[in-house]
Design a protein around this motif. Structure first.
Motif, PDB file in Angstrom:
ATOM      1  N   GLN A 493       3.199   7.059   0.242  1.00  0.00           N
ATOM      2  CA  GLN A 493       4.035   6.245   0.096  1.00  0.00           C
ATOM      3  C   GLN A 493       3.820   4.856  -0.907  1.00  0.00           C
ATOM      4  O   GLN A 493       4.499   4.756  -1.748  1.00  0.00           O
ATOM      5  N   MET A 496       3.970   6.384  -4.476  1.00  0.00           N
ATOM      6  CA  MET A 496       5.242   6.243  -4.883  1.00  0.00           C
ATOM      7  C   MET A 496       5.635   4.909  -5.415  1.00  0.00           C
ATOM      8  O   MET A 496       6.358   4.940  -6.167  1.00  0.00           O
ATOM      9  N   LYS A 497       5.423   3.842  -4.443  1.00  0.00           N
ATOM     10  CA  LYS A 497       5.871   2.744  -4.634  1.00  0.00           C
ATOM     11  C   LYS A 497       5.344   2.054  -6.226  1.00  0.00           C
ATOM     12  O   LYS A 497       5.822   1.199  -7.101  1.00  0.00           O
ATOM     13  N   LYS A 499       4.449   3.806  -8.550  1.00  0.00           N
ATOM     14  CA  LYS A 499       5.267   4.742  -9.765  1.00  0.00           C
ATOM     15  C   LYS A 499       6.501   3.737 -10.060  1.00  0.00           C
ATOM     16  O   LYS A 499       7.152   3.455 -11.144  1.00  0.00           O
TER      17      LYS A 499
END
Length: 745
Positions: A493, A496-497, A499
């Motif tokens: 997670q 993802m943050k 990116k």
């Protein structure tokens, strides 16, 4: 210098690829290539600081009307010639090395790369869209730059150039038709009416004197709309106009441009004739018409001669007459199309609107003052009706009636208008769009100035909300990343943050409006009477009286605006008040301790532009320290390194601020101001307004700025017909209605 290249071969190449090219351009390219070859032979390599083909020769040939494909081929061949010279120089330098089977054509390769780059970038060949040109297409400005560059190179190498400076450069540089029209060919504008005349330039940069003015900016001017260009003093508005006028930006060459920024040069030409001559295409058509009529008369003479001096046969005479007749019909058709027979009445209407009397029409232009010659420049531009008209503070030299006339005239302007102005009333009347120049960018708004002001504030609030929202979101993402980045369960997670954070667009915080403040020191008190005129008459001769029987009484709380038409004697009245002029009769009384500071509308002429702002104050008002001078300058927005710049590098508004700082040094009891808002930006006008309202001394001013007069002054005096009388109406708007009734009345 001996010739290093085959000049005849260069001439044949150019003429075969660009048919009809000016002979001067051919000679210029020959000389420039030969000097480039000399540089290679003397140094062993080409000049790495410039590409002679791409930097100069290609743009000049494109301006001359060559097609893109043929010019590409020509440039590659010319590059090949230089490459051969480079190979010879290399061979002479290293005779022991084995020769290559063929020269490595680096310059040609560079030309091919440049061509591919332009094609990839979507470059457009503008030359094929021109109207018919009837004059030389050499760009004088580029030619001057190139000549200066060559001269510097020759001087550095100690070599005398093989050619003299271009003959075009020495052709009447101050000719009366030089309203920047020399950067445009004379266009047959009857043939360009159906062309798209919108101007759209994207991603351009502009610098001036080492300072970046605009960065990666865009401008879109829709044909037929009227744009007001606004921004702070020194931001580069006039520089942008000059770049457009000189086609430093990619404006299609079939679009005619006129930039009015300076007064015309006076000579013996009458005022109305100077306006008529401004339409170069009409003048050319009239000359051609007269020439053909003269030729036809010669053909009707007994035994006319041909060009070889031999008697023409009847068949030749008839053929020549038919040819001349066809040309004459074409010219007369075009003259009728442009309503040439109405030209004089149109020119007279424009001159009258700008304040010229009927008797002024026949006066030579050299007999007018600088301000009136500036009006003539404006009249010439309005008469020409170019596709794009560029005006820089056009109301500065106009009185209120002329400003009202210009507003009404420009509201009917059918072409594109781009005007720099800080007169809000003028922009409200004229502009359909506003372009705001700030932070090296251009923001465009629909509507007049009032609409811009409301929209700009709302847009700024929205930008601030968007910026703050994104900053909060970034902080939230960064907090999550920092907390869980190295936690095995949350690592995916967190990645993802990361990116998401990387893909967020970078928003800049909206620029805070800088508050501009002016400040005049409070004077010490003096008892009345302070300043008055008693039955003052002034004239340069008994027959030429400017003012007669003037009576004025002013105290320390005076806030007086003097209005009236240009030439009525407003400036003369101010000079009588301050003592520069003495009355022919009557008394001007000034208190013995009264200090008066005078701001002239020609204050720039009184500045030593070679000095810094600090140096100017030190020279005119000696006795203080540099820190004190800088403090006075800082009170008028001349801060930091600006105070140490040469005055000639400052904008018009910054020069005005330097002058205001000089007024403050004098610690005056009375401020006498002649057109003080000329050249000031809107923020500076507001600052001056507030400073005058706070000033404890008296204020007498001449201005055409309605808002400024309305805010500062409590009484108005009208100067007209040799008299000065107090205006009984309710402020400047009533005066404006009185002298310029609304059109529907």
């Amino acid at each position: 210098m001996s010739e290093q290249l085959d000049q005849k071969k260069i001439q044949q190449l150019i003429q075969s690829h660009v048919p009809g090219v000016d002979e001067i351009i051919v000679e210029y390219v020959q000389g420039y290539l030969n000097d480039a070859a000399a540089t290679i032979l003397s140094t062993g390599k080409a000049d790495e600081t410039e590409d002679p083909i791409e930097d100069l020769i290609r743009p000049m040939l494109e301006d001359a009307g060559g097609g893109a494909g043929k010019i590409d081929a020509l440039c590659i061949k010319l590059s090949g010639l230089l490459s051969e010279v480079e190979h010879k120089a290399d061979a002479q330098k290293r005779p022991s090395l084995e020769k290559l089977a063929a020269p490595v054509n680096m310059i040609a390769q560079r030309a091919q790369i440049n061509k591919a780059t332009r094609a990839h970038a979507g470059g457009t060949d503008l030359a094929h869209t021109k109207g018919r040109s009837v004059a030389s297409q050499v760009d004088i400005k580029k030619l001057r730059k190139a000549e200066a560059r060559i001269a510097a190179k020759m001087e550095k190498r100690g070599i005398k150039s093989r050619y003299e400076a271009s003959k075009l450069i020495n052709e009447n540089p101050l000719d009366d038709d030089d309203l920047l029209m020399k950067v445009n060919p004379i266009l047959d504008y009857t043939s360009t009416r159906d062309k798209i005349k919108d101007i759209k330039v994207e991603g351009f940069d502009i610098s001036y004197a080492g300072k970046r003015i605009l960065t990666n900016s865009n401008i879109h001017l829709v044909y037929g709309r009227r744009y007001g260009l606004i921004g702070r003093n020194g931001i580069g508005k006039s520089t942008l106009l000059r770049n457009i006028a000189y086609r430093e930006l990619a404006v299609p060459t079939y679009i005619s441009i006129l930039f009015v920024e300076q007064e015309m040069v006076g000579d013996d030409t009458t005022a109305i004739r100077s306006v008529l001559k401004a339409d170069l295409f009409r003048e050319q058509m009239l000359r051609d018409e007269a020439s053909i009529i003269e030729e036809l008369k010669k053909l009707d003479e007994p035994s006319p001669l041909d060009e070889r001096g031999e008697v023409m046969s009847k068949h030749e005479i008839e053929a020549k007459k038919n040819e001349m007749g066809d040309r004459l019909n074409s010219i007369m058709s075009k003259l009728q199309d442009i309503e040439s027979d109405k030209a004089e009445s149109k020119a007279g209407e424009i001159l009258s609107g700008l304040g010229f009397s009927a008797s002024d029409f026949q006066r030579p232009t050299k007999s007018f003052s600088g301000g009136w010659r500036m009006r003539l420049s404006l009249a010439r531009a309005l008469f020409c009706r170019p596709d794009l008209l560029l005006l820089d503070e056009p109301t500065n030299m106009l009185d209120i009636p002329a400003v009202v006339w210009l507003e009404r005239y420009l509201r009917t302007w059918k072409s594109t208008l781009l005007v720099v102005s800080h007169d809000r009333e003028f922009l409200d009347e004229v502009a359909t769009d506003i372009i705001h120049q700030h932070s090296e960018q251009l923001d465009q708004y629909r509507g007049n100035f009032k609409a811009f002001w409301a929209t700009r504030e709302e847009r700024r609030k929205n930008q601030m909300r968007e910026y703050e929202s994104q900053m909060q979101y970034r902080a939230h993402l960064q907090d999550f990343i920092d907390r869980w980045r190295y936690n095995a369960n949350r690592a995916a997670q967190a990645q993802m943050k990361i990116k998401i954070l990387e893909k967020l667009p970078e928003l800049e915080k909206p620029e805070d409006d800088k508050v501009v403040t002016f400040s005049f020191p409070d004077p010490d008190s003096i008892s009345p009477p302070v300043l008055y005129m008693d039955d003052v008459t002034f004239g340069y001769s008994a027959e030429r009286k400017i003012l007669e029987k003037v009576n004025i009484d002013m105290q320390m709380d005076a806030r007086v605006a003097i209005v009236g038409p240009n030439g009525a004697g407003k400036t003369t009245l101010l000079k009588l008040l301050i003592g520069t002029l003495n009355p022919t009769s009557g008394i001007v009384h000034r208190h013995g301790r009264l200090r008066i500071a005078y701001f002239s509308q020609h204050h720039v002429d009184q500045l030593d532009v070679g000095l810094t702002a600090v140096g100017q104050l030190r020279k005119v008002f000696p006795g203080n320290t540099d820190e004190e001078y800088r403090r006075h300058l800082g009170a008028f927005g001349i801060t930091g390194m600006t105070a140490l710049q040469e005055i000639k590098t400052l904008s018009g508004g910054q020069k005005s601020r330097v002058t205001f700082a000089g007024l403050a040094v004098q610690q005056p009891h009375f401020l006498v101001l002649d057109e003080p808002t000329n050249h000031l930006d809107m923020e500076s006008i507001d600052a001056l307004t507030n400073a005058l309202k706070a000033f404890k001394g008296g204020v007498v001013l001449v201005s055409h700025d309605e808002r400024f007069i309305d805010t500062v002054c409590t009484e108005m005096w009208v100067c007209a017909d040799g008299k000065v009388s107090k205006f009984s109406g309710d402020g400047i708007k009533d005066y404006k209605k009185m002298i310029c009734p609304p059109e529907d009345q």
